[in-house]
Motif scaffolding. Structure first.
Motif, PDB file in Angstrom:
ATOM      1  N   LEU A  61      20.539 101.562 -25.410  1.00 57.94           N
ATOM      2  CA  LEU A  61      20.554 102.007 -26.516  1.00 57.94           C
ATOM      3  C   LEU A  61      20.562 101.124 -27.420  1.00 57.94           C
ATOM      4  N   PHE A  62      21.369 100.273 -27.783  1.00 60.63           N
ATOM      5  CA  PHE A  62      21.050  98.871 -29.114  1.00 60.63           C
ATOM      6  C   PHE A  62      20.346  98.881 -29.429  1.00 60.63           C
ATOM      7  N   ALA A  63      19.367  98.201 -27.583  1.00 62.77           N
ATOM      8  CA  ALA A  63      18.109  97.538 -28.493  1.00 62.77           C
ATOM      9  C   ALA A  63      17.431  98.643 -28.926  1.00 62.77           C
ATOM     10  N   LYS A  64      17.624  99.704 -29.110  1.00 57.81           N
ATOM     11  CA  LYS A  64      15.973 100.644 -29.313  1.00 57.81           C
ATOM     12  C   LYS A  64      15.781 100.893 -30.388  1.00 57.81           C
ATOM     13  N   GLU A  65      17.921 101.164 -31.050  1.00 56.02           N
ATOM     14  CA  GLU A  65      17.905 101.429 -31.881  1.00 56.02           C
ATOM     15  C   GLU A  65      17.676 100.710 -33.080  1.00 56.02           C
ATOM     16  N   CYS A  66      17.982  99.483 -33.107  1.00 54.09           N
ATOM     17  CA  CYS A  66      17.770  98.570 -34.399  1.00 54.09           C
ATOM     18  C   CYS A  66      16.593  97.352 -33.368  1.00 54.09           C
ATOM     19  N   GLY A  67      15.533  98.071 -33.516  1.00 49.02           N
ATOM     20  CA  GLY A  67      13.684  97.154 -33.124  1.00 49.02           C
ATOM     21  C   GLY A  67      13.576  96.525 -32.330  1.00 49.02           C
ATOM     22  N   LEU A  68      15.178  96.238 -30.934  1.00 53.51           N
ATOM     23  CA  LEU A  68      14.410  95.170 -30.082  1.00 53.51           C
ATOM     24  C   LEU A  68      14.337  95.664 -28.659  1.00 53.51           C
ATOM     25  N   TRP A  69      13.122  97.006 -28.375  1.00 55.98           N
ATOM     26  CA  TRP A  69      12.906  96.923 -27.196  1.00 55.98           C
ATOM     27  C   TRP A  69      11.628  97.174 -26.819  1.00 55.98           C
ATOM     28  N   ILE A  70      11.560  96.312 -25.688  1.00 53.84           N
ATOM     29  CA  ILE A  70       9.420  96.200 -25.047  1.00 53.84           C
ATOM     30  C   ILE A  70      10.022  96.857 -24.126  1.00 53.84           C
ATOM     31  N   PRO A  71       9.296  97.888 -23.927  1.00 50.54           N
ATOM     32  CA  PRO A  71       9.398  98.174 -22.406  1.00 50.54           C
ATOM     33  C   PRO A  71       8.782  97.797 -21.508  1.00 50.54           C
ATOM     34  N   MET A  72       8.771  97.769 -20.076  1.00 51.62           N
ATOM     35  CA  MET A  72       8.035  97.073 -19.104  1.00 51.62           C
ATOM     36  C   MET A  72       7.272  97.423 -18.696  1.00 51.62           C
ATOM     37  N   GLU A  73       6.155  97.851 -18.872  1.00 52.06           N
ATOM     38  CA  GLU A  73       5.082  97.676 -19.019  1.00 52.06           C
ATOM     39  C   GLU A  73       4.424  97.058 -20.240  1.00 52.06           C
ATOM     40  N   GLN A  74       5.113  96.168 -21.187  1.00 51.20           N
ATOM     41  CA  GLN A  74       4.124  95.910 -22.901  1.00 51.20           C
ATOM     42  C   GLN A  74       4.844  94.619 -21.902  1.00 51.20           C
ATOM     43  N   VAL A  75       5.488  94.210 -21.559  1.00 55.87           N
ATOM     44  CA  VAL A  75       5.975  92.280 -21.420  1.00 55.87           C
ATOM     45  C   VAL A  75       5.115  91.885 -20.964  1.00 55.87           C
ATOM     46  N   PHE A  76       3.594  92.048 -20.731  1.00 47.10           N
ATOM     47  CA  PHE A  76       2.734  91.505 -19.965  1.00 47.10           C
ATOM     48  C   PHE A  76       1.827  90.727 -21.542  1.00 47.10           C
ATOM     49  N   ASN A  77       2.733  91.356 -22.563  1.00 44.71           N
ATOM     50  CA  ASN A  77       2.001  90.717 -23.748  1.00 44.71           C
ATOM     51  C   ASN A  77       2.513  89.375 -24.725  1.00 44.71           C
ATOM     52  N   LEU A  78       3.757  90.081 -24.059  1.00 38.26           N
ATOM     53  CA  LEU A  78       4.399  88.464 -24.427  1.00 38.26           C
ATOM     54  C   LEU A  78       3.542  87.072 -24.808  1.00 38.26           C
ATOM     55  N   GLY A  79       2.759  87.263 -23.606  1.00 39.72           N
ATOM     56  CA  GLY A  79       1.913  85.666 -23.592  1.00 39.72           C
ATOM     57  C   GLY A  79       1.517  86.067 -21.509  1.00 39.72           C
ATOM     58  N   THR A  80       0.896  84.272 -21.336  1.00 38.70           N
ATOM     59  CA  THR A  80       0.277  83.757 -20.080  1.00 38.70           C
ATOM     60  C   THR A  80       1.044  83.770 -19.348  1.00 38.70           C
ATOM     61  N   PRO A  81       1.650  84.720 -17.919  1.00 37.01           N
ATOM     62  CA  PRO A  81       2.798  84.379 -17.148  1.00 37.01           C
ATOM     63  C   PRO A  81       2.671  82.749 -16.839  1.00 37.01           C
ATOM     64  N   GLY A  82       3.495  82.458 -16.558  1.00 36.99           N
ATOM     65  CA  GLY A  82       3.827  81.068 -16.312  1.00 36.99           C
ATOM     66  C   GLY A  82       4.916  81.201 -15.230  1.00 36.99           C
ATOM     67  N   PRO A  83       5.167  79.600 -14.865  1.00 32.91           N
ATOM     68  CA  PRO A  83       6.403  79.492 -13.455  1.00 32.91           C
ATOM     69  C   PRO A  83       7.336  80.223 -13.296  1.00 32.91           C
ATOM     70  N   CYS A  84       7.903  80.850 -12.302  1.00 35.76           N
ATOM     71  CA  CYS A  84       9.075  81.735 -12.248  1.00 35.76           C
ATOM     72  C   CYS A  84       9.908  81.000 -11.305  1.00 35.76           C
ATOM     73  N   GLY A  85      11.512  81.602 -11.834  1.00 36.77           N
ATOM     74  CA  GLY A  85      12.666  80.903 -11.427  1.00 36.77           C
ATOM     75  C   GLY A  85      13.135  82.171 -10.723  1.00 36.77           C
TER      76      GLY A  85
END
Length: 212
Positions: A61-85
């Motif tokens: 709720l806090f993230a959505k109120e403050c404009g800090l929410w990125i839906p999971m389906e849009q996460v790939f828009n952050l950039g090119t997938p890199g190494p996962c740990g």
């Protein structure tokens, strides 16, 4: 509540690390306040909710109120997938690496924010920003951290990590990659988490930290 306090600060410039730590502390304080309020409201005859579940709902709720929410389906828009740990899925965009943290190591958003704050104090050259939150509505919520990308670098030999930490007044412990001073214990400083560039400069990009 001043939502401007929760917005990202510029990555570069003097005092950016200190400003980001103040921002992270403000966000953590607000999440704690909301968690206490949430727990109080749930006591009125409603079903039990664990502290972790309460934290998740409050953070969403806090993230959505403050404009800090990125839906999971849009996460790939952050950039090119890199190494996962074990703890992070990473995405690279130009000079930035984004880390979607699954809370597997910290077990809590608030504990992760505290670790980030300590990292920023000890290793300001690789300080983190809290970029946003992501997840599935009403389910698991994950913080997204951002960090400057260390380019043209390779894993640092353990002996060089030992020397670097000694220069920061940390003592080497018996466990490889573990160091301490009077205030903190830092571990998991092994070659894959510590990079050295072509100039020989060392950058701690990931570490586990706790107060003594």
């Amino acid at each position: 509540m001043n939502d401007d306090l929760f917005q990202s600060v510029p990555q570069g410039g003097i005092g950016a690390q200190e400003a980001e730590n103040r921002r992270i502390e403000a966000i953590a304080d607000e999440l704690r306040r909301r968690c206490k309020l949430y727990e109080t409201q749930r006591r009125d005859g409603q079903s039990y909710v664990s502290p972790f579940e309460a934290e998740q709902r409050v953070a969403e709720l806090f993230a959505k109120e403050c404009g800090l929410w990125i839906p999971m389906e849009q996460v790939f828009n952050l950039g090119t997938p890199g190494p996962c740990g074990n703890e992070n899925d990473t995405y690279v965009s130009n000079d930035i690496i984004f880390k979607v943290n699954n809370l597997l190591n910290s077990g809590s958003i608030l504990r992760l924010l505290e670790k980030v704050r300590m990292h920023n104090e000890i290793f300001p050259d690789t300080f983190y920003q809290l970029h946003a939150f992501t997840g599935f509505d009403g389910r698991t919520i994950m913080p997204i951290l951002r960090q400057d990308l260390v380019k043209n670098a390779e894993p640092t030999p353990q002996i060089a990590i030992d020397t670097y930490m000694a220069a920061l007044d940390f003592n080497r412990e018996d466990v490889v990659g573990c160091y301490s001073n009077p205030d903190y214990i830092v571990w998991d400083l092994i070659p894959r988490n510590v990079l050295r560039d072509r100039d020989g400069d060392i950058f701690v990009v990931d570490a586990e930290i706790k107060k003594k």
